[in-house]
Motif scaffolding. Structure first.
Motif, short mmCIF file in Angstrom:
data_model
loop_
_atom_site.label_atom_id
_atom_site.label_comp_id
_atom_site.label_asym_id
_atom_site.label_seq_id
_atom_site.Cartn_x
_atom_site.Cartn_y
_atom_site.Cartn_z
N VAL A 1 0.83 -1.21 0.00
CA VAL A 1 0.00 0.00 0.00
C VAL A 1 0.86 1.26 0.00
N ASP A 2 1.95 1.25 0.74
CA ASP A 2 2.78 2.46 0.83
C ASP A 2 3.59 2.72 -0.44
N GLU A 3 3.55 1.81 -1.40
CA GLU A 3 4.24 2.04 -2.68
C GLU A 3 3.29 2.49 -3.78
N MET A 4 2.01 2.59 -3.46
CA MET A 4 1.03 3.06 -4.43
C MET A 4 1.14 4.58 -4.55
N PRO A 5 0.88 5.12 -5.75
CA PRO A 5 1.04 6.57 -5.97
C PRO A 5 -0.14 7.39 -5.45
N TRP A 6 -0.29 7.47 -4.15
CA TRP A 6 -1.42 8.17 -3.54
C TRP A 6 -1.32 9.67 -3.77
N LYS A 7 -2.47 10.27 -4.02
CA LYS A 7 -2.55 11.73 -4.06
C LYS A 7 -3.99 12.13 -3.78
#
Length: 85
Positions: free
Chosen positions: A75-81
């Motif tokens: 999850v922490d490697e997904m490109p969240w914005k």
């Protein structure tokens, strides 16, 4: 309305993961309505809902083929914005 989301392209599939509360992913009626509302706002791309349990492990709701692909992505490697809709 602002949402936290990650636009993903994997194995020839483009889709969007939207962060929601755990209550949303455990209620299929609400989850389906949310996906129907969100999908047009993301240009028609498939939408997968994601919530996190207390131990931060993800819980997904949406197309099962796409969900199975996501299981291997931290999850922490997904490109969240933040998206303003």
């Amino acid at each position: 309305m602002d949402v936290q989301a990650a636009a993903i392209s994997l194995q020839g599939n483009n889709f969007v993961i939207v962060l929601v509360g755990i209550d949303m992913v455990t209620n299929s009626g609400e989850a389906d309505m949310a996906i129907d509302t969100l999908q047009p706002k993301f240009g028609g791309s498939p939408v997968i809902l994601m919530a996190q349990r207390e131990d931060t492990s993800p819980v997904y709701y949406g197309d099962q083929d796409l969900v199975s692909v996501l299981r291997d992505i931290p999850v922490d490697e997904m490109p969240w914005k933040t998206y303003s809709l």
